[in-house]
Design an enzyme around this catalytic site. Structure first.
Site, PDB file in Angstrom:
ATOM      1  N   ASP A  14       0.802  -1.222   0.000  1.00 16.93           N
ATOM      2  CA  ASP A  14       0.000   0.000   0.000  1.00 16.93           C
ATOM      3  C   ASP A  14       0.838   1.277   0.000  1.00 16.93           C
ATOM      4  OD1 ASP A  14      -2.228  -1.690   0.139  1.00 16.93           O
ATOM      5  OD2 ASP A  14      -2.133  -1.746   2.327  1.00 16.93           O
ATOM      6  N   LYS A  17       1.753   2.070  -5.128  1.00 18.26           N
ATOM      7  CA  LYS A  17       2.326   1.516  -6.374  1.00 18.26           C
ATOM      8  C   LYS A  17       1.391   1.765  -7.555  1.00 18.26           C
ATOM      9  CE  LYS A  17       2.410  -2.503  -4.347  1.00 18.26           C
ATOM     10  NZ  LYS A  17       2.086  -2.135  -2.974  1.00 18.26           N
ATOM     11  N   LYS A  19      -0.742   4.139  -8.093  1.00 22.52           N
ATOM     12  CA  LYS A  19      -0.698   5.519  -8.570  1.00 22.52           C
ATOM     13  C   LYS A  19       0.589   5.781  -9.371  1.00 22.52           C
ATOM     14  CE  LYS A  19       0.109  10.129  -7.329  1.00 22.52           C
ATOM     15  NZ  LYS A  19       0.138  11.230  -6.397  1.00 22.52           N
ATOM     16  N   ASN A  39      -5.456 -10.375  -3.616  1.00 23.93           N
ATOM     17  CA  ASN A  39      -5.110  -9.836  -2.290  1.00 23.93           C
ATOM     18  C   ASN A  39      -4.643  -8.382  -2.434  1.00 23.93           C
ATOM     19  OD1 ASN A  39      -2.835 -10.762  -3.668  1.00 23.93           O
ATOM     20  ND2 ASN A  39      -1.771 -11.524  -1.861  1.00 23.93           N
ATOM     21  N   GLY A  41      -4.654  -4.479  -3.638  1.00 22.23           N
ATOM     22  CA  GLY A  41      -5.659  -3.451  -3.872  1.00 22.23           C
ATOM     23  C   GLY A  41      -4.933  -2.171  -4.224  1.00 22.23           C
ATOM     24  N   HIS A  42      -5.072  -1.741  -5.466  1.00 19.26           N
ATOM     25  CA  HIS A  42      -4.373  -0.549  -5.932  1.00 19.26           C
ATOM     26  C   HIS A  42      -5.408   0.517  -6.284  1.00 19.26           C
ATOM     27  CE1 HIS A  42      -1.009  -3.508  -7.327  1.00 19.26           C
ATOM     28  NE2 HIS A  42      -1.126  -3.441  -6.016  1.00 19.26           N
ATOM     29  N   ARG A 143       2.545 -29.000  -6.814  1.00 17.83           N
ATOM     30  CA  ARG A 143       2.359 -29.480  -8.194  1.00 17.83           C
ATOM     31  C   ARG A 143       1.038 -30.204  -8.400  1.00 17.83           C
ATOM     32  NH1 ARG A 143       8.012 -32.098  -7.628  1.00 17.83           N
ATOM     33  NH2 ARG A 143       7.137 -32.091  -5.533  1.00 17.83           N
ATOM     34  N   GLN A 224       1.818  -6.159  -3.398  1.00 19.34           N
ATOM     35  CA  GLN A 224       2.434  -6.377  -2.083  1.00 19.34           C
ATOM     36  C   GLN A 224       3.787  -5.642  -2.024  1.00 19.34           C
ATOM     37  OE1 GLN A 224       1.167  -9.596  -3.665  1.00 19.34           O
ATOM     38  NE2 GLN A 224      -0.698  -8.688  -2.912  1.00 19.34           N
ATOM     39  N   GLY A 302     -10.769  -3.342   3.644  1.00 18.31           N
ATOM     40  CA  GLY A 302     -11.331  -2.242   4.431  1.00 18.31           C
ATOM     41  C   GLY A 302     -10.773  -2.168   5.846  1.00 18.31           C
ATOM     42  N   PRO A 304      -8.522  -1.232   9.041  1.00 21.63           N
ATOM     43  CA  PRO A 304      -7.653  -0.090   9.332  1.00 21.63           C
ATOM     44  C   PRO A 304      -6.201  -0.521   9.240  1.00 21.63           C
ATOM     45  CG  PRO A 304      -8.899  -0.755  11.303  1.00 21.63           C
ATOM     46  CD  PRO A 304      -9.366  -1.618  10.174  1.00 21.63           C
ATOM     47  N   THR A 415       2.345  14.327  -3.839  1.00 20.92           N
ATOM     48  CA  THR A 415       1.854  15.395  -2.960  1.00 20.92           C
ATOM     49  C   THR A 415       0.324  15.418  -2.908  1.00 20.92           C
ATOM     50  OG1 THR A 415       1.934  16.927  -4.821  1.00 20.92           O
ATOM     51  CG2 THR A 415       3.874  16.868  -3.376  1.00 20.92           C
TER      52      THR A 415
HETATM   53  P1  GDP Z   1      -0.802   0.241  -3.550  1.00 20.44           P
HETATM   54  O1  GDP Z   1      -1.422  -1.018  -3.076  1.00 20.44           O
HETATM   55  O2  GDP Z   1       0.679   0.285  -3.313  1.00 20.44           O
HETATM   56  O3  GDP Z   1      -1.154   0.579  -4.963  1.00 20.44           O
HETATM   57  O4  GDP Z   1      -1.403   1.401  -2.632  1.00 20.44           O
HETATM   58  P2  GDP Z   1      -2.958   1.593  -2.242  1.00 20.44           P
HETATM   59  O5  GDP Z   1      -3.683   2.052  -3.445  1.00 20.44           O
HETATM   60  O6  GDP Z   1      -3.481   0.407  -1.539  1.00 20.44           O
HETATM   61  O7  GDP Z   1      -2.842   2.725  -1.149  1.00 20.44           O
HETATM   62  C1  GDP Z   1      -2.300   3.972  -1.421  1.00 20.44           C
HETATM   63  C2  GDP Z   1      -3.373   5.056  -1.233  1.00 20.44           C
HETATM   64  O8  GDP Z   1      -2.772   6.326  -1.175  1.00 20.44           O
HETATM   65  C3  GDP Z   1      -4.370   5.121  -2.374  1.00 20.44           C
HETATM   66  O9  GDP Z   1      -5.627   5.483  -1.848  1.00 20.44           O
HETATM   67  C4  GDP Z   1      -3.816   6.239  -3.266  1.00 20.44           C
HETATM   68  O10 GDP Z   1      -4.834   6.915  -4.001  1.00 20.44           O
HETATM   69  C5  GDP Z   1      -3.230   7.146  -2.242  1.00 20.44           C
HETATM   70  N1  GDP Z   1      -2.039   7.889  -2.674  1.00 20.44           N
HETATM   71  C6  GDP Z   1      -1.005   7.486  -3.453  1.00 20.44           C
HETATM   72  N2  GDP Z   1      -0.057   8.439  -3.524  1.00 20.44           N
HETATM   73  C7  GDP Z   1      -0.499   9.467  -2.777  1.00 20.44           C
HETATM   74  C8  GDP Z   1       0.059  10.745  -2.424  1.00 20.44           C
HETATM   75  O11 GDP Z   1       1.167  11.126  -2.812  1.00 20.44           O
HETATM   76  N3  GDP Z   1      -0.711  11.536  -1.601  1.00 20.44           N
HETATM   77  C9  GDP Z   1      -1.929  11.147  -1.138  1.00 20.44           C
HETATM   78  N4  GDP Z   1      -2.595  11.978  -0.334  1.00 20.44           N
HETATM   79  N5  GDP Z   1      -2.470   9.963  -1.451  1.00 20.44           N
HETATM   80  C10 GDP Z   1      -1.760   9.138  -2.240  1.00 20.44           C
HETATM   81  P1  IMO Z   2      -0.976  -4.243  -2.214  1.00 21.09           P
HETATM   82  O1  IMO Z   2      -0.609  -4.742  -3.589  1.00 21.09           O
HETATM   83  C1  IMO Z   2      -0.935  -4.735   2.081  1.00 21.09           C
HETATM   84  C2  IMO Z   2      -0.918  -8.828   3.607  1.00 21.09           C
HETATM   85  C3  IMO Z   2      -2.140  -9.289   4.350  1.00 21.09           C
HETATM   86  C4  IMO Z   2      -1.511 -10.234   5.353  1.00 21.09           C
HETATM   87  C5  IMO Z   2      -0.399 -10.893   4.520  1.00 21.09           C
HETATM   88  C6  IMO Z   2      -0.779 -12.243   3.942  1.00 21.09           C
HETATM   89  O2  IMO Z   2      -2.269  -3.513  -2.189  1.00 21.09           O
HETATM   90  O3  IMO Z   2       0.162  -3.485  -1.614  1.00 21.09           O
HETATM   91  P2  IMO Z   2      -2.363 -12.951   1.929  1.00 21.09           P
HETATM   92  O4  IMO Z   2      -3.832 -12.737   1.717  1.00 21.09           O
HETATM   93  O5  IMO Z   2      -1.503 -12.360   0.874  1.00 21.09           O
HETATM   94  O6  IMO Z   2      -2.011 -14.376   2.193  1.00 21.09           O
HETATM   95  O7  IMO Z   2      -2.052 -12.173   3.314  1.00 21.09           O
HETATM   96  O8  IMO Z   2      -0.122  -9.996   3.479  1.00 21.09           O
HETATM   97  N1  IMO Z   2      -1.178  -8.308   2.250  1.00 21.09           N
HETATM   98  C7  IMO Z   2      -1.143  -7.005   1.941  1.00 21.09           C
HETATM   99  N2  IMO Z   2      -0.943  -5.919   2.723  1.00 21.09           N
HETATM  100  N3  IMO Z   2      -1.089  -4.596   0.759  1.00 21.09           N
HETATM  101  C8  IMO Z   2      -1.254  -5.672  -0.044  1.00 21.09           C
HETATM  102  O9  IMO Z   2      -1.256  -5.585  -1.387  1.00 21.09           O
HETATM  103  C9  IMO Z   2      -1.323  -6.955   0.544  1.00 21.09           C
HETATM  104  N4  IMO Z   2      -1.503  -8.201   0.082  1.00 21.09           N
HETATM  105  C10 IMO Z   2      -1.397  -9.019   1.124  1.00 21.09           C
HETATM  106  O10 IMO Z   2      -2.791  -8.211   4.983  1.00 21.09           O
HETATM  107  O11 IMO Z   2      -0.897  -9.513   6.383  1.00 21.09           O
HETATM  108 MG    MG Z   3      -2.924  -1.646  -1.741  1.00 20.95          MG
END
Ligand code: GDP
Ligand code: IMO
Ligand code: MG
Length: 426
Positions: A14, A17, A19, A39, A41-42, A143, A224, A302, A304, A415
């Site tokens: 998270d 990536k 973005k 798993n 979520g981008h 396998r 991840q 969802g 926290p 930013t």
């Molecule tokens: P990912 O899994 O690495 O693609 O990251 P996520 O999408 O799960 O979480 C990153 C969150 O931060 C998303 O809601 C993006 O829209 C948001 N985000 C990314 N870059 C920035 C930034 O520079 N500033 C702010 N405020 N939000 C950002």
């Molecule tokens: P993105 O691509 C954050 C975490 C889970 C758990 C561990 C193992 O959005 O960055 P799994 O379901 O993969 O067997 O769970 O890995 N996890 C993530 N945490 N961002 C993710 O993906 C994740 N994908 C898995 O919360 O701790």
């Molecule tokens: Mg994510």
């Protein structure tokens, strides 16, 4: 000339990536996902619309780019079809999406097993996303798993499912007291998925290598992150794939020497979803404030996210393992209006200083972060800045400290959440 750029998460996921991939995809021809499954979520915000992507690469928002789900990904076909449908409903074409015939399938019993294995772990549960990822990769390594190519051939599918069906049913009924799954139900569903996914399925290794030969620009999109890597991460609190540059080679069908550049995505602070060590975690109101300001709630589940200060032990470790050339620093704006900020530079483990993350979780739990303190900046100042020079001095100090400590240049600075909120620093 062809150019292959890998985008890798450096922390616990998270980092933003999606973005960064969306931003860089503008200049690319092909975007490839190489590992993980739904798993991930981008979240990508573009043209005032928020897109949540799980299996489909974040390059999909550009109509003309080829987007590949590579052989290293585990694919829940129902989840993929839902994602395709959602995008199409928002006017995003999936015509240029290709799915590797070698990718593995997440089967219905994988989801059940993920949930049940977590339950049996009790207090030691990992906090997985319950998307069946671990059990699918387990069967791949054992396998006994089915692959995408099998859903295009009923006879093959029947034979392969027969090989595992009885045993899986015995586990589900005798160990977890489920009612048995019906062979015909699975078969029927997967043949429908096969029919629907057929236009997308291809030998993506051939496709990607052809594009490289043609001189195209390729982006490898990580899901991840390094600290969730099966080998490098905080095992067993990890995912079951290799979200690192080496893993992208096996999962995309590319040779190590074909990667020209590795970009590490670093969030300006640290977050983690699920359990496991997190030395710089904040349990106070600053942690809560970062969570609220940064909307740090999981895109997939969802939940926290746990929040803490930036940990350069983690980023330094990620930089070495992945061979990171440049950093994309995200969410600098989220740290605004906090008078004093901290960055962890080393750990103190019983009087010994550590520069890299230790293997033993017991050691990691006992590591005390050694912090350096920084003066903060205001959101107004950050929002006004359109170039690196215009950033507040204190923010520049924060950025340049990261560069010095990791020996890696910061290239992109986030930013804000929108596509346009990125500063390019040379
Ligand atoms: P990912 O899994 O690495 O693609 O990251 P996520 O999408 O799960 O979480 C990153 C969150 O931060 C998303 O809601 C993006 O829209 C948001 N985000 C990314 N870059 C920035 C930034 O520079 N500033 C702010 N405020 N939000 C950002
Ligand atoms: P993105 O691509 C954050 C975490 C889970 C758990 C561990 C193992 O959005 O960055 P799994 O379901 O993969 O067997 O769970 O890995 N996890 C993530 N945490 N961002 C993710 O993906 C994740 N994908 C898995 O919360 O701790
Ligand atoms: Mg994510």
């Amino acid at each position: 000339m062809t150019f292959v750029r890998a985008i890798v998460g450096t922390q616990w996921g998270d980092e933003g990536k999606g973005k960064i991939v969306d931003f860089l995809a503008k200049e690319a021809d092909v975007v490839v996902r190489a590992q993980g499954g739904n798993n991930a979520g981008h979240t990508v915000e573009a043209n005032g619309v928020t897109y949540k992507l799980h299996l489909i690469p974040s390059g999909i928002l550009y109509k003309e780019k080829l987007n590949i789900i590579g052989n290293g990904v585990v694919v829940d076909p129902k989840s993929l079809l839902d994602e395709i449908e959602n995008l199409e409903a928002k006017g995003i074409s999936t015509k240029n999406l290709k799915l590797s015939d070698r990718a593995h399938l997440v089967m219905p019993y994988h989801n059940i097993l993920d949930e049940e294995i977590e339950k049996t772990r009790g207090d030691e549960s990992l906090g997985t996303t319950k998307r069946g990822i671990g059990p699918a990769y387990t069967d791949k390594a054992e396998r006994t798993n089915l692959r995408v190519c099998d859903i295009l051939d009923e006879e093959e599918f029947i034979q392969k499912l027969r090989n595992v069906y009885e045993r899986k049913n015995r586990i589900l009924t005798q160990v977890y007291h489920y009612t048995p799954m019906k062979f015909s139900d699975i078969l029927e569903k997967f043949m429908v998925y096969g029919e629907k996914l057929k236009p997308y399925i291809e030998d993506t290794i051939q496709l990607l290598q052809d594009r490289i030969k043609e001189g195209k620009k390729i982006l490898l999109e990580g899901a991840q992150a390094t600290m969730l890597d099966l080998d490098y991460g905080t095992y067993p609190y990890v995912t079951s794939s290799h979200p690192t540059a080496g893993g992208f080679c096996t999962g995309a069908g590319i040779a190590p020497k074909q990667i020209n550049e590795v970009v590490g995505v670093v969030k300006a602070y640290t977050t983690r979803v699920g359990k496991g060590p997190f030395p710089t975690e904040l349990f106070d109101e600053t942690g809560d404030m970062i969570r609220e300001k940064g909307f740090e709630y999981g895109t997939t589940t969802g939940r926290p996210r746990r929040c803490g200060w930036l940990d350069l032990v983690v980023v330094r470790y990620a930089s070495l393992i992945n061979g990171i050339d440049k950093i994309a620093l995200t969410k600098l704006d989220t740290l605004s209006d906090i008078p004093k900020l901290k960055i962890c530079v080393q750990y103190d483990y019983n009087g010994k200083t550590l520069d890299l993350f230790p293997a033993s979780l017991k050691v990691a739990e006992d590591c005390k972060p050694i912090y350096k303190e920084f003066d903060g900046w205001s959101l107004d100042e950050i929002k006004k800045a359109k170039s690196y020079d215009e950033l507040p001095e204190n923010a520049k100090r924060y950025i340049e400290f990261i560069e010095k400590e990791t020996n890696t240049k910061v290239w992109l600075i986030g930013t804000g959440a929108g596509r346009e909120s990125i500063i390019v620093k040379d």
